[in-house]
Design a protein around this motif. Structure first.
Motif, mmCIF file in Angstrom:
data_model
loop_
_atom_site.group_PDB
_atom_site.id
_atom_site.type_symbol
_atom_site.label_atom_id
_atom_site.label_comp_id
_atom_site.label_asym_id
_atom_site.label_seq_id
_atom_site.Cartn_x
_atom_site.Cartn_y
_atom_site.Cartn_z
ATOM 1 N N LEU A 93 16.312 82.289 67.062
ATOM 2 C CA LEU A 93 14.820 83.805 66.493
ATOM 3 C C LEU A 93 15.256 83.899 65.608
ATOM 4 N N GLN A 94 16.946 83.816 65.246
ATOM 5 C CA GLN A 94 16.744 84.558 64.171
ATOM 6 C C GLN A 94 16.701 83.401 62.520
ATOM 7 N N TYR A 95 16.727 82.204 63.148
ATOM 8 C CA TYR A 95 15.863 81.102 62.412
ATOM 9 C C TYR A 95 14.966 81.460 62.336
ATOM 10 N N TYR A 96 13.404 81.918 63.180
ATOM 11 C CA TYR A 96 12.444 82.128 63.732
ATOM 12 C C TYR A 96 11.967 83.317 62.609
ATOM 13 N N TYR A 97 13.031 84.604 62.512
ATOM 14 C CA TYR A 97 12.351 85.553 61.724
ATOM 15 C C TYR A 97 12.970 85.032 60.480
ATOM 16 N N TRP A 98 14.019 84.107 60.190
ATOM 17 C CA TRP A 98 13.935 84.042 58.653
ATOM 18 C C TRP A 98 13.027 83.204 57.958
ATOM 19 N N LEU A 99 12.655 82.148 59.255
ATOM 20 C CA LEU A 99 11.386 81.711 58.210
ATOM 21 C C LEU A 99 9.972 81.665 58.374
ATOM 22 N N ARG A 100 10.009 82.635 58.804
ATOM 23 C CA ARG A 100 8.255 84.060 58.312
ATOM 24 C C ARG A 100 9.463 84.645 57.462
ATOM 25 N N ASP A 101 10.480 85.216 57.174
ATOM 26 C CA ASP A 101 10.266 86.063 56.023
ATOM 27 C C ASP A 101 9.826 85.305 54.752
ATOM 28 N N LEU A 102 10.470 83.838 54.514
ATOM 29 C CA LEU A 102 10.759 82.679 53.814
ATOM 30 C C LEU A 102 8.796 82.536 53.467
ATOM 31 N N PHE A 103 8.142 82.997 54.653
ATOM 32 C CA PHE A 103 6.454 82.528 54.311
ATOM 33 C C PHE A 103 5.721 83.187 53.704
ATOM 34 N N GLN A 104 6.738 84.709 53.376
ATOM 35 C CA GLN A 104 5.792 85.632 52.772
ATOM 36 C C GLN A 104 6.770 86.066 51.591
ATOM 37 N N GLY A 105 7.572 84.387 51.520
ATOM 38 C CA GLY A 105 8.587 85.374 49.712
ATOM 39 C C GLY A 105 9.815 85.173 49.948
ATOM 40 N N LYS A 106 9.932 85.729 51.036
ATOM 41 C CA LYS A 106 10.951 87.102 51.242
ATOM 42 C C LYS A 106 12.925 85.925 51.644
ATOM 43 N N LEU A 107 13.520 86.004 50.892
ATOM 44 C CA LEU A 107 15.088 85.473 51.560
ATOM 45 C C LEU A 107 15.664 86.220 52.305
ATOM 46 N N GLY A 108 15.155 87.692 52.389
ATOM 47 C CA GLY A 108 15.961 88.592 52.915
ATOM 48 C C GLY A 108 16.911 88.974 52.167
ATOM 49 N N ILE A 109 17.617 90.472 52.551
ATOM 50 C CA ILE A 109 18.503 90.960 51.582
ATOM 51 C C ILE A 109 20.161 90.751 51.881
ATOM 52 N N SER A 110 20.542 90.834 50.593
ATOM 53 C CA SER A 110 21.479 89.667 49.812
ATOM 54 C C SER A 110 22.831 90.861 50.444
ATOM 55 N N LEU A 111 23.641 90.648 51.245
ATOM 56 C CA LEU A 111 24.678 91.872 51.094
ATOM 57 C C LEU A 111 25.989 92.224 51.158
ATOM 58 N N VAL A 112 26.273 91.501 49.718
ATOM 59 C CA VAL A 112 26.983 92.025 48.606
ATOM 60 C C VAL A 112 25.824 92.902 47.856
#
Lengths: 335, 350
Positions: B75-94
């Protein structure tokens, strides 16, 4: 024969190839001479040093090859001593060479146009030709070697052409440089038999038309006989016999020449020739004395010890064989 | 005309570049899955590490939920892929920023380094390889052989330390660290210091940026260059005795033209793929050199992300590296077809 009437004279030439482990003693004191307008044949089995001799004349031996002794005189210029400029000038405008393998003589990654224009640019250096002029000269050369559709050929890469077409291109290139002497190194190996005859005929016509001198190396003994006046026979890096073409085939003197002519493939033969027993000499450890003695049916003791020199047998025939040396000469050498 | 349209599509499908591009996309997808999983199965709690040891447990718990860390991996990978297709790689934790913004900030510095490295590497390889290959056994050849062995043995970071010590600290010819001298400021447009300097019309800044680029690029280039020059040399040695080179000698062309044109081009066919791989691998291998020269590049960012278990940062950096790797390889393929017409026309069988 006086000096002045000699176009090219090779005197006592020694060439060695060095590899990491071995030294190959290939040319072992070779001398030839060519008069202006003369056509000379050079025959002998593969590995006899024919190509090495031709490449030495133009000084284009690969880096492991070294000329260790001898003289190469082009008219009065010693090609082994002359300046780089003179040498380049002779390569550009005097002597042209047709390489053995038409499939290997053209650079695979450039178009024919690029290669020919580069060559012509230096041949006509200083005469203000534009690139288009050079292209026209290239087209003219391609027409002269009877290539159909020269424009297409000019824009092709070598691999897009057939073997016969490539050899014609190579001949066209060689012609551009050969304004006095043409060195033709087995111009028909790797080609079909029918095309071989065409190519030799073409070379013969062009040489005639342009009044060139020629050294022709070929295994097609019949063609060499009809195209040349005089023939040198090479074996193991030595000239073993020299004779007018008409006489050599009727009456070969050297045992090697006899075997070579006997074993030449003939169309009407009912069985294959025996071949010459034994192997060509190992150039790392060439046999002492006469290099042919291990394979020679007439080998004598002296042949294993003393190298026979090319001696005059009668007015136009020379042979390097102890069989023809005078008996008392042999006695003297044996002492 | 549907038939024409179809044949056009067929042509695209058949073209090597198209096929390579599709394959590359698939392999990038595979790469993302692997690195995504790896980053998450490694021990350590990303949320705790991001918020620090003194953050209250319920805050950390909420942060975990925000990052979907409690949910199953697929599911995590699914969310990540969904974001990727919107051009987002996620928030950096740093940096607590969108990872793509971080990458956009650090990538140009590395790319700039890669480019100068590639230029030095290519020129050096061609000059040294041709010089030694055209005269095997000569003094130049011997000297280059020694240099090549030294170059192959010494890793890039050791070159970096050595060059920095000699040319910056001892001789003072080159600046030791950073991308540009303090006091020079140019507006950031592309992120490439040299290009930005030119855009700003500040020629001094351009020279200054090049000056800063030179040592790290040289350090990165030397090892690969030594190896490639050896490969080119051996191809040259083989080619200079071939008739298709001797032909041009026999026509009296100047030696330099024969070697640098008629012997070099066929020899390059075997050298270019190695060059391409070496240049592509710089994107990840530049790390130690970037540290030594305090270079704010992607490698440095990537290592920091890994040490801090910045999940999105890690995946983002690896993906960008993979992308650049594949693009470089496609470019190399195109260059090879340009160099060797036998490949371009699909012929060449004798």
């Amino acid at each position: 024969m006086s000096e002045a009437s000699t176009l090219l004279k090779v005197e006592d030439l020694y060439v060695k190839y060095r590899s990491y482990w071995y030294t190959y003693h290939v040319l072992d004191g070779v001398s030839i001479r060519i008069k202006p307008g003369e056509k000379v044949g050079l025959i002998g089995e593969s590995g006899a040093g024919k190509t090495t001799l031709l490449k030495s004349i133009l000084r284009i031996l690969p880096p492991q090859g070294r000329i260790t002794k001898g003289k190469i005189l082009y008219k009065d210029i010693n090609l082994l001593r002359c300046s780089k400029g003179t040498l380049l000038e002779i390569r550009r405008k005097k002597v042209g060479m047709i390489f053995q393998d038409p499939l290997a003589a053209l650079n695979p990654v450039f178009t024919i146009k690029e290669q020919m224009v580069d060559i012509l640019k230096y041949i006509y250096k200083g005469s203000n030709y534009k690139k288009s002029d050079l292209e026209n000269i290239a087209l003219e050369l391609l027409r002269e070697v009877m290539l159909p559709d020269p424009e297409r050929v000019l824009n092709s890469y070598p691999f897009q052409l057939s073997g016969g077409m490539r050899q014609r291109v190579v001949i066209a290139m060689a012609l551009a440089s050969a304004q006095e002497l043409l060195l033709a190194d087995e111009p028909t190996t790797n080609l079909d038999v029918t095309i071989q005859a065409q190519i030799l005929k073409l070379i013969s016509n062009l040489v005639e038309k342009r009044r060139l001198s020629m050294v022709l190396v070929s295994h097609a003994l019949g063609m060499v006989r009809s195209m040349t006046k005089r023939i040198y026979v090479m074996y193991g890096g030595n000239i073993v016999e020299e004779a007018p073409s008409s006489k050599l085939f009727n009456e070969p003197l050297h045992p090697y020449t006899q075997l070579l002519i006997e074993n030449a493939p003939k169309i009407i033969a009912t069985k294959l020739g025996e071949g010459i027993k034994g192997n060509p000499p190992d150039y790392r450890y060439p046999p002492p004395g006469c290099r042919f003695h291990p394979r020679c049916p007439y080998a004598m003791d002296i042949c294993k010890k003393v190298k026979p020199l090319l001696i005059k047998v009668n007015n136009d025939r020379y042979v390097a064989c102890h069989l023809y040396a005078e008996k008392d000469m042999i006695k003297k050498l044996e002492v | 005309m549907p038939k024409n349209y179809l044949s056009y599509l067929k042509k695209i499908y058949k073209s090597v570049i198209f096929r390579r591009a599709v394959l590359s996309l698939l392999s990038l997808l595979g790469l993302s899955l692997i690195i995504f999983t790896l980053a998450r199965v490694m021990p350590g709690d990303p949320a705790r590490m991001a918020l620090g040891p003194r953050a209250p447990e319920e805050v950390v718990q909420r942060y975990r939920e925000l990052l979907h860390l409690n949910e199953p991996l697929y599911l995590q990978y699914y969310y990540w892929l969904r974001d990727l297709f919107q051009g987002k790689l996620g928030i950096s934790l740093v940096s607590f920023r969108e990872v793509s913004i971080d990458i956009a900030e650090f990538l140009p510095a590395t790319l700039e380094l890669m480019m100068l490295t590639a230029i030095i590497q290519i020129i050096g390889t061609i000059v040294f390889g041709t010089l030694s290959g055209s005269r095997p056994g000569s003094i130049i050849d011997g000297a280059l052989r020694v240099f090549a062995y030294i170059g192959i043995c010494i890793p890039a970071f050791a070159w970096a330390l050595f060059l920095q010590f000699i040319f910056s600290y001892q001789l003072g010819w080159f600046p030791p660290t950073e991308r540009i001298s303090p006091g020079i400021s140019i507006p950031r447009v592309t992120g490439f210091m040299t290009i930005d300097a030119l855009i700003a019309g500040n020629f001094n800044a351009f020279v200054d940026a090049l000056w800063h680029l030179f040592l790290p690029s040289l350090a990165l280039a030397l090892g690969a260059m030594a190896q490639e020059a050896r490969i080119l040399r051996s191809a040259m040695v083989e080619n200079i005795s071939k008739d298709y080179v001797l032909t041009f000698m026999s026509h009296g062309l100047p030696y330099r033209l024969v070697y640098f044109k008629y012997a070099l081009k066929p020899s390059l066919v075997s050298t270019i793929p190695v060059m391409g791989l070496d240049i592509a691998s710089l994107i990840a291998n530049a790390f130690m050199v970037e540290i030594i020269f305090n270079w704010p590049g992607l490698s440095k960012f990537g290592i920091t992300a890994m040490l801090r278990k910045d999940l999105n940062g890690i995946v983002g950096v690896v993906l960008v590296a993979g992308l650049i790797y594949t693009i470089t390889n496609i470019i190399v393929d195109v260059i090879i077809t340009l160099v060797d017409p036998r490949i371009r026309y699909g012929g060449g069988g004798e």
